[in-house]
Design a protein around this motif. Structure first.
Motif, PDB file in Angstrom:
ATOM      1  N   GLY A 125      51.889  47.258  43.279  1.00  0.00           N
ATOM      2  CA  GLY A 125      50.422  48.106  43.395  1.00  0.00           C
ATOM      3  C   GLY A 125      49.665  49.307  44.464  1.00  0.00           C
TER       4      GLY A 125
ATOM      5  N   HIS B 293      46.212  40.229  40.786  1.00  0.00           N
ATOM      6  CA  HIS B 293      47.716  39.913  39.822  1.00  0.00           C
ATOM      7  C   HIS B 293      48.933  40.331  39.784  1.00  0.00           C
ATOM      8  CE1 HIS B 293      46.405  43.945  39.595  1.00  0.00           C
ATOM      9  NE2 HIS B 293      48.097  44.548  39.085  1.00  0.00           N
ATOM     10  N   ALA B 294      49.154  41.816  40.966  1.00  0.00           N
ATOM     11  CA  ALA B 294      50.352  42.118  41.395  1.00  0.00           C
ATOM     12  C   ALA B 294      51.796  41.025  41.486  1.00  0.00           C
ATOM     13  CB  ALA B 294      50.359  43.223  42.008  1.00  0.00           C
ATOM     14  N   GLY B 295      50.815  39.856  42.686  1.00  0.00           N
ATOM     15  CA  GLY B 295      51.378  38.691  42.817  1.00  0.00           C
ATOM     16  C   GLY B 295      52.563  37.976  42.665  1.00  0.00           C
TER      17      GLY B 295
ATOM     18  N   TRP C   1      39.259  40.058  43.799  1.00  0.00           N
ATOM     19  CA  TRP C   1      38.041  40.496  42.613  1.00  0.00           C
ATOM     20  C   TRP C   1      36.725  39.236  43.550  1.00  0.00           C
ATOM     21  CZ3 TRP C   1      37.801  44.150  40.200  1.00  0.00           C
ATOM     22  CH2 TRP C   1      39.230  44.786  39.517  1.00  0.00           C
TER      23      TRP C   1
ATOM     24  N   VAL D 244      54.178  38.490  49.114  1.00  0.00           N
ATOM     25  CA  VAL D 244      52.429  37.894  50.046  1.00  0.00           C
ATOM     26  C   VAL D 244      51.376  38.779  49.345  1.00  0.00           C
ATOM     27  CG1 VAL D 244      51.962  39.179  51.970  1.00  0.00           C
ATOM     28  CG2 VAL D 244      53.642  38.899  51.972  1.00  0.00           C
ATOM     29  N   GLY D 245      50.519  38.040  48.937  1.00  0.00           N
ATOM     30  CA  GLY D 245      49.425  38.473  47.858  1.00  0.00           C
ATOM     31  C   GLY D 245      49.380  37.839  46.330  1.00  0.00           C
TER      32      GLY D 245
ATOM     33  N   THR E 237      34.106  55.161  42.611  1.00  0.00           N
ATOM     34  CA  THR E 237      33.459  54.444  42.729  1.00  0.00           C
ATOM     35  C   THR E 237      31.600  54.572  43.702  1.00  0.00           C
ATOM     36  OG1 THR E 237      35.337  52.493  43.171  1.00  0.00           O
ATOM     37  CG2 THR E 237      32.951  52.261  44.813  1.00  0.00           C
TER      38      THR E 237
ATOM     39  N   THR F  76      50.157  43.088  49.038  1.00  0.00           N
ATOM     40  CA  THR F  76      48.812  43.116  48.364  1.00  0.00           C
ATOM     41  C   THR F  76      47.811  44.247  48.801  1.00  0.00           C
ATOM     42  OG1 THR F  76      49.704  43.790  51.108  1.00  0.00           O
ATOM     43  CG2 THR F  76      49.613  40.823  51.026  1.00  0.00           C
TER      44      THR F  76
ATOM     45  N   LEU G  46      51.819  33.794  48.829  1.00  0.00           N
ATOM     46  CA  LEU G  46      50.962  33.781  50.138  1.00  0.00           C
ATOM     47  C   LEU G  46      50.022  34.438  50.210  1.00  0.00           C
ATOM     48  CD1 LEU G  46      54.354  33.359  52.678  1.00  0.00           C
ATOM     49  CD2 LEU G  46      53.037  31.755  51.292  1.00  0.00           C
TER      50      LEU G  46
ATOM     51  N   THR H 163      46.260  31.250  53.256  1.00  0.00           N
ATOM     52  CA  THR H 163      47.541  31.373  54.306  1.00  0.00           C
ATOM     53  C   THR H 163      47.724  32.790  54.542  1.00  0.00           C
ATOM     54  OG1 THR H 163      48.939  29.468  53.167  1.00  0.00           O
ATOM     55  CG2 THR H 163      50.044  30.843  54.530  1.00  0.00           C
TER      56      THR H 163
ATOM     57  N   TYR I 263      46.514  49.865  38.239  1.00  0.00           N
ATOM     58  CA  TYR I 263      45.742  49.602  36.515  1.00  0.00           C
ATOM     59  C   TYR I 263      46.822  47.891  36.780  1.00  0.00           C
ATOM     60  CZ  TYR I 263      43.316  53.729  35.923  1.00  0.00           C
ATOM     61  OH  TYR I 263      43.079  54.681  35.979  1.00  0.00           O
TER      62      TYR I 263
ATOM     63  N   CYS J 183      44.031  48.760  47.902  1.00  0.00           N
ATOM     64  CA  CYS J 183      42.586  49.344  48.355  1.00  0.00           C
ATOM     65  C   CYS J 183      42.215  48.001  49.562  1.00  0.00           C
ATOM     66  CB  CYS J 183      41.732  48.569  47.170  1.00  0.00           C
ATOM     67  SG  CYS J 183      42.201  49.687  45.493  1.00  0.00           S
ATOM     68  N   ASN J 184      42.642  47.593  50.576  1.00  0.00           N
ATOM     69  CA  ASN J 184      42.369  46.575  51.576  1.00  0.00           C
ATOM     70  C   ASN J 184      41.168  47.202  52.600  1.00  0.00           C
ATOM     71  OD1 ASN J 184      45.630  46.440  51.248  1.00  0.00           O
ATOM     72  ND2 ASN J 184      44.643  44.484  51.131  1.00  0.00           N
TER      73      ASN J 184
END
Ligand code: FAD
Length: 429
Positions: free
Chosen positions: A379, A13-15, A41, A9-10, A174, A128, A32, A98, A390, A131-132
């Motif tokens: 992640g 870069h990790a997915g 990004w 899911v996602g 940030t 996923t 997905l 999706t 990272y 940082c959602n």
């Protein structure tokens, strides 16, 4: 019902890195993604954001940075483009647009509801991101309605803010970056600084991430860190990818004209109250920075690099204005915007499996979810090492977790020989 062996899911870069690892092991899978590849990004980062990690470090399984600026810092749009190219390069079986609405335990694995489809899979990888959602303190509710509030996920540029003063809450990567950018737009900026991680952009002629990698700091494993909970909640370092290479510590921001106050502790009747312990907080950050620089120097000496590198030196201690106010009247009109740069949190609300602890976090051992065989996480900060959050950290994490996942499938396969996990479904990018 769509049947596959593994669902990722996602498609950040990790997915994608996990997809590459599963393909290497011929594990039939699908990725997905609710938006497009690299959706975060494209949609959740402000346009001027540059990676704080140098380009040479932006590497993924089977892919290295090959551009002509290895020591530069990639803008968010280039990260999205890089990940899109990577998805094509590895032929990742991504289903875009999706959204996964639920993941549940089902006989022999998991049932996934994505858009209007039902999928069955033996293994699920939650990639996923960490940082959602913005992590906003409860006191945010006490900001007077006359003040505009926003989070970095919604921030695009200073032009979207009303005229007037801006209070940026949070002095990590940030917060310092946005404080500097908003200050440049001509608005008076106040920065509330709690606990923070001060690091120089470069030291002895090398990027600080070079030092963090060389000294082995980033490779420290989750099961070797004394206070893992603390390590997982450490703020991001006060670094930005602003070029030419610039320090964005509190001294640099003070020199620009940004007012630094202590941690925002309360808002009572429209008055914001700030901690009086800013000097202590800064002294601690200075101490920790110097401790790391000492570790770096020792490493350089041990490896015979002292002649090759610039001489050792130390940075001026953080200057704290003893007259900095402890209160600000948010109803006076001086502050028209509060920007919550107070961190991010993951959103796994769609995971319908009882694997959370009392604080709502998913219990896991280095990404192997506890109590749900076949379920994996990617992640999150210090998931397996200090590099896990990272981009370059995904290589080692996905290697380990894909290996675990493959062994798990094999063990299932031995008990249920009918399982076929070598097929690959036909899905479009
Ligand atoms: C402001 C900021 C700056 C950063 N700077 C750096 C940096 O300089 N260097 C560095 O190495 N790292 C940096 N990071 C950390 C990290 O690399 C990024 O957060 C990265 O985006 C995380 O990658 P990911 O694949 O884990 O998650 P994401 O990139 O967030 O990808 C997750 C994907 O999952 C999708 N998704 C979420 N929920 C669902 C669902 N229910 N169904 C389907 N799809 C879903 C999302 O649309 C998204 O595409 C930064 C993070 C932030 C927030």
């Amino acid at each position: 019902m769509i049947q596959t062996t593994a669902v990722v899911v996602g498609a950040g870069h990790a997915g994608l890195a996990m997809s590459r690892r599963l393909s290497e092991r011929s594990v039939d899978h699908v990725v997905l993604e609710r938006g497009q590849v690299a959706n975060s990004w494209r949609t959740q980062r402000w346009p001027s954001l540059r990676l704080l990690t140098p380009n040479w470090q932006t590497r993924l399984p089977g892919c290295r940075y090959t551009g002509d600026d290895p020591d530069g810092y990639m803008p968010a749009a280039d990260v999205a483009a890089t990940l899109t190219r990577y998805a094509r390069l590895i032929d990742a079986p991504v289903r875009t647009a999706t959204t996964v609405h639920t993941v549940r335990v089902a006989p022999e694995g998991f049932q996934i509801r994505a858009n209007d489809d039902l999928l069955r899979a033996r293994a699920v990888v939650l990639a996923t991101g960490a940082c959602n959602l913005p992590a906003i303190p409860d006191l945010a509710g006490a900001v007077p309605p006359s003040v505009t509030t926003l989070t970095p996920l919604a921030y695009r540029d200073p032009g979207q803010l009303p005229a007037g003063g801006v209070l940026v809450v949070g002095a990590s990567a940030t917060g310092v970056q946005l404080a500097a950018e908003i200050h440049q737009s001509g608005r008076p900026v106040t920065l509330a600084a709690g606990e923070h991680v001060r690091l120089p952009r470069t030291y002895r002629g090398r990027d600080i991430f070079w030092w963090m990698q060389a000294t082995g700091l980033l490779a420290e494993r989750y099961d070797q860190i004394d206070d893992l909970t603390r390590a997982r909640h450490l703020p991001s370092p006060q670094l930005t990818g602003i070029t030419p290479t610039t320090m964005t510590d509190l001294n640099s921001l003070t020199a620009l004209g940004i007012r630094i106050l202590g941690r925002l502790g309360r808002i009572t009747d429209g008055t914001a109250q700030f901690s009086g312990s800013l000097a202590n907080t800064c002294a601690l950050a200075d101490l920790k920075m110097n401790r790391f620089l000492t570790r770096a120097d020792q490493w350089a000496t041990t490896h015979g690099l002292d002649d090759e590198l610039a001489p050792t030196h130390r940075f001026a201690p953080t200057r704290v204005d003893p007259r900095a106010p402890l209160e600000l009247d948010l109803t006076s009109g001086e502050i028209t915007t509060v920007l919550w740069a107070t961190g991010f949190r993951p959103d796994h609300s769609w995971l319908d499996i009882p694997v959370r602890d009392r604080t709502g976090r998913i219990r896991h051992d280095g990404g192997v979810v506890t109590g749900a065989p076949g379920l994996y996480l990617l992640g999150l900060p210090v998931l397996r090492t200090r590099a896990s959050t990272y981009i370059h950290g995904a290589a080692a994490d996905t290697r380990a977790l894909a290996g675990h996942l493959h062994s798990y499938l094999d063990s299932q396969h031995r008990s249920q020989p009918a399982a076929a996990h070598m097929r690959r479904p036909r899905v479009g990018l």
